[in-house]
Design a protein around this motif. Structure first.
Motif, PDB file in Angstrom:
ATOM      1  N   ARG A 134       0.864  -1.167   0.000  1.00 41.97           N
ATOM      2  CA  ARG A 134       0.000   0.000   0.000  1.00 41.97           C
ATOM      3  C   ARG A 134       0.907   1.224   0.000  1.00 41.97           C
ATOM      4  O   ARG A 134       1.899   1.270   0.724  1.00 41.97           O
ATOM      5  CB  ARG A 134      -0.909  -0.035   1.231  1.00 41.97           C
ATOM      6  CG  ARG A 134      -1.275   1.314   1.788  1.00 41.97           C
ATOM      7  CD  ARG A 134      -2.691   1.745   1.407  1.00 41.97           C
ATOM      8  NE  ARG A 134      -2.945   3.054   1.972  1.00 41.97           N
ATOM      9  CZ  ARG A 134      -3.529   4.044   1.302  1.00 41.97           C
ATOM     10  NH1 ARG A 134      -3.918   3.878   0.059  1.00 41.97           N
ATOM     11  NH2 ARG A 134      -3.731   5.201   1.869  1.00 41.97           N
ATOM     12  N   SER A 135       0.612   2.160  -0.844  1.00 46.56           N
ATOM     13  CA  SER A 135       1.414   3.365  -0.910  1.00 46.56           C
ATOM     14  C   SER A 135       0.464   4.543  -1.011  1.00 46.56           C
ATOM     15  O   SER A 135      -0.182   4.738  -2.035  1.00 46.56           O
ATOM     16  CB  SER A 135       2.341   3.250  -2.121  1.00 46.56           C
ATOM     17  OG  SER A 135       2.894   4.489  -2.434  1.00 46.56           O
ATOM     18  N   GLY A 136       0.333   5.286   0.071  1.00 45.62           N
ATOM     19  CA  GLY A 136      -0.566   6.427   0.096  1.00 45.62           C
ATOM     20  C   GLY A 136       0.202   7.731   0.004  1.00 45.62           C
ATOM     21  O   GLY A 136       1.388   7.739  -0.306  1.00 45.62           O
ATOM     22  N   ARG A 137      -0.474   8.814   0.298  1.00 46.33           N
ATOM     23  CA  ARG A 137       0.171  10.122   0.217  1.00 46.33           C
ATOM     24  C   ARG A 137       1.197  10.273   1.345  1.00 46.33           C
ATOM     25  O   ARG A 137       2.269  10.803   1.148  1.00 46.33           O
ATOM     26  CB  ARG A 137      -0.906  11.206   0.319  1.00 46.33           C
ATOM     27  CG  ARG A 137      -0.497  12.575  -0.187  1.00 46.33           C
ATOM     28  CD  ARG A 137      -1.726  13.455  -0.415  1.00 46.33           C
ATOM     29  NE  ARG A 137      -2.590  13.488   0.762  1.00 46.33           N
ATOM     30  CZ  ARG A 137      -2.388  14.305   1.814  1.00 46.33           C
ATOM     31  NH1 ARG A 137      -1.359  15.122   1.840  1.00 46.33           N
ATOM     32  NH2 ARG A 137      -3.218  14.285   2.840  1.00 46.33           N
ATOM     33  N   ARG A 138       0.849   9.787   2.540  1.00 44.86           N
ATOM     34  CA  ARG A 138       1.739   9.920   3.698  1.00 44.86           C
ATOM     35  C   ARG A 138       2.473   8.641   4.075  1.00 44.86           C
ATOM     36  O   ARG A 138       3.630   8.667   4.418  1.00 44.86           O
ATOM     37  CB  ARG A 138       0.910  10.339   4.920  1.00 44.86           C
ATOM     38  CG  ARG A 138       0.564  11.794   4.936  1.00 44.86           C
ATOM     39  CD  ARG A 138       0.666  12.335   6.354  1.00 44.86           C
ATOM     40  NE  ARG A 138       0.305  13.739   6.373  1.00 44.86           N
ATOM     41  CZ  ARG A 138      -0.904  14.174   6.688  1.00 44.86           C
ATOM     42  NH1 ARG A 138      -1.850  13.320   7.039  1.00 44.86           N
ATOM     43  NH2 ARG A 138      -1.172  15.454   6.666  1.00 44.86           N
ATOM     44  N   TYR A 139       1.738   7.516   4.059  1.00 43.94           N
ATOM     45  CA  TYR A 139       2.303   6.275   4.583  1.00 43.94           C
ATOM     46  C   TYR A 139       2.321   5.186   3.532  1.00 43.94           C
ATOM     47  O   TYR A 139       1.497   5.173   2.614  1.00 43.94           O
ATOM     48  CB  TYR A 139       1.479   5.782   5.781  1.00 43.94           C
ATOM     49  CG  TYR A 139       1.194   6.856   6.794  1.00 43.94           C
ATOM     50  CD1 TYR A 139       2.228   7.373   7.578  1.00 43.94           C
ATOM     51  CD2 TYR A 139      -0.088   7.368   6.954  1.00 43.94           C
ATOM     52  CE1 TYR A 139       1.979   8.371   8.504  1.00 43.94           C
ATOM     53  CE2 TYR A 139      -0.343   8.363   7.885  1.00 43.94           C
ATOM     54  CZ  TYR A 139       0.685   8.868   8.659  1.00 43.94           C
ATOM     55  OH  TYR A 139       0.444   9.855   9.560  1.00 43.94           O
ATOM     56  N   ALA A 140       3.257   4.237   3.723  1.00 42.83           N
ATOM     57  CA  ALA A 140       3.299   3.070   2.852  1.00 42.83           C
ATOM     58  C   ALA A 140       3.568   1.832   3.690  1.00 42.83           C
ATOM     59  O   ALA A 140       4.205   1.909   4.749  1.00 42.83           O
ATOM     60  CB  ALA A 140       4.392   3.243   1.803  1.00 42.83           C
ATOM     61  N   SER A 141       3.070   0.686   3.223  1.00 41.96           N
ATOM     62  CA  SER A 141       3.320  -0.588   3.876  1.00 41.96           C
ATOM     63  C   SER A 141       4.037  -1.481   2.865  1.00 41.96           C
ATOM     64  O   SER A 141       3.561  -1.657   1.744  1.00 41.96           O
ATOM     65  CB  SER A 141       1.995  -1.211   4.310  1.00 41.96           C
ATOM     66  OG  SER A 141       2.237  -2.489   4.865  1.00 41.96           O
ATOM     67  N   VAL A 142       5.191  -2.004   3.260  1.00 38.38           N
ATOM     68  CA  VAL A 142       6.033  -2.770   2.336  1.00 38.38           C
ATOM     69  C   VAL A 142       6.391  -4.125   2.949  1.00 38.38           C
ATOM     70  O   VAL A 142       6.721  -4.199   4.135  1.00 38.38           O
ATOM     71  CB  VAL A 142       7.345  -1.997   2.011  1.00 38.38           C
ATOM     72  CG1 VAL A 142       8.207  -2.765   1.012  1.00 38.38           C
ATOM     73  CG2 VAL A 142       7.041  -0.600   1.491  1.00 38.38           C
ATOM     74  N   HIS A 143       6.309  -5.163   2.134  1.00 36.58           N
ATOM     75  CA  HIS A 143       6.715  -6.496   2.564  1.00 36.58           C
ATOM     76  C   HIS A 143       7.967  -6.874   1.787  1.00 36.58           C
ATOM     77  O   HIS A 143       8.082  -6.557   0.609  1.00 36.58           O
ATOM     78  CB  HIS A 143       5.596  -7.510   2.293  1.00 36.58           C
ATOM     79  CG  HIS A 143       5.905  -8.877   2.803  1.00 36.58           C
ATOM     80  ND1 HIS A 143       6.418  -9.867   2.009  1.00 36.58           N
ATOM     81  CD2 HIS A 143       5.815  -9.397   4.050  1.00 36.58           C
ATOM     82  CE1 HIS A 143       6.613 -10.945   2.754  1.00 36.58           C
ATOM     83  NE2 HIS A 143       6.251 -10.686   3.987  1.00 36.58           N
ATOM     84  N   VAL A 144       8.906  -7.531   2.445  1.00 33.52           N
ATOM     85  CA  VAL A 144      10.148  -7.898   1.755  1.00 33.52           C
ATOM     86  C   VAL A 144      10.578  -9.294   2.192  1.00 33.52           C
ATOM     87  O   VAL A 144      10.373  -9.692   3.337  1.00 33.52           O
ATOM     88  CB  VAL A 144      11.246  -6.812   1.983  1.00 33.52           C
ATOM     89  CG1 VAL A 144      11.377  -6.421   3.418  1.00 33.52           C
ATOM     90  CG2 VAL A 144      12.588  -7.211   1.406  1.00 33.52           C
TER      91      VAL A 144
END
Lengths: 168, 141
Positions: A134-144
């Protein structure tokens, strides 16, 4: 009917590779760990070649958990930063040829990261790929996810939340 | 494990040595380990702030050391998971000190929490929370 005109492939590749290099080369810690990024289109694979410096457990000759954590965090930040940069260079909003490590766009900042250790890291090269969930204007959630010999047997995975760079 | 033994132990961990970590305190489930500021560890070249990954490595080492120092354990451990919250950027130029407490163990798992400070204020740079493998020392029969 006239055939569509496309940019020469070398021009496209050079633009993308330059932008990626500027993003990666600006970060001293990435160079310290010896991490590099292989690019196929917009997909990045991070590579951390084995080095004796990365060992944590001398008896087991296993990678240090901190080295693995660093590798995952670097991959997540560059993966997210690259996804933002990609859109900007492909749309022409940023001139990739003019990007240098000094004026490159700011990278996202880590808010939190949870690292899950699945198997001991062997004294081999490690690979990792990030997925921006998820990549929003302020925050993002990344899995690696990181693996070594076998893609289906990951050595570690992580999920992190990142603060998006403000447009400056 | 006293401080000299602990420092000798850290020296055998190549990656902790590469990051120039130093054991400041180690005592039955509690550890304090610090890392100097070094330009090679920078994550943001525009402000010279240390990369989060280097702070994670310090936290992981410190948490692991706290588990290993438990008097009731065998001294061997591995990280199962570790969550790090970054509260603020570390001050460029400052030494970062992590303090970890292994606050609970079962026969097989150790629970640890830690904070990292840069000596500047009372607000930590980061906090961490994790689970580690643990083996209880069998009492002599």
């Amino acid at each position: 009917m006239t055939p569509p005109t496309h940019e020469p492939v070398q021009v496209v590749k050079e633009r993308r590779d330059r932008a990626l290099n500027a993003l990666v080369e600006g970060v001293p810690y990435i160079g310290f760990l010896g991490i590099r990024f292989d690019r196929k289109g917009d997909e990045l694979t991070a590579v951390m070649p084995f080095s004796p410096m990365l060992i944590g457990n001398p008896m087991l000759q296993a990678l240090h958990g901190g080295a693995t954590a660093s590798f995952l965090e670097v991959t997540a930040i560059i993966g997210l930063g690259w996804s933002i940069l990609w859109e900007n260079i492909e749309s022409g909003a940023i001139d990739a040829i003019a990007i240098t490590p000094q004026n490159m766009p700011r990278l996202p900042k880590t808010i939190d990261i949870t690292v899950d250790y699945l198997r001991a890291g062997l004294p081999r090269d490690s690979y990792a790929r990030a997925r921006v969930n998820r990549s929003g204007r302020r925050y993002a959630s990344v899995h690696v996810e990181a693996w070594q010999d076998n893609r289906a047997r990951p050595i570690a995975q992580a999920t992190g939340h990142f603060l998006m760079p403000s447009g400056d | 494990m006293d401080k000299t033994d602990a420092n000798r132990f850290i020296e055998t961990l190549a990656f902790a040595e590469a990051l120039a970590m130093r054991v400041d305190v180690i005592d039955d489930g509690r550890a304090m380990i610090s890392m100097p500021y070094d330009a090679r560890f920078i994550g943001d070249p525009r402000n010279g702030v240390i990369h989060g990954g280097a702070v994670s490595a310090l936290m992981d080492t410190c948490c692991g050391a706290a588990v290993m120092s438990r008097a009731d354990g065998t001294g061997a451990t591995a990280t199962l998971d570790l969550r790090i919250d970054y509260m603020r950027p570390a001050h460029p130029g400052s030494r970062i000190t992590a303090e970890a407490i292994c606050y609970h163990t079962t026969r097989t798992v150790a629970f640890v929490r830690a904070t990292a400070t840069d000596g500047d204020t009372q607000t930590p740079v980061a906090s961490a929370h994790g689970a580690f493998t643990f083996a209880r020392k069998e009492p002599a029969a």
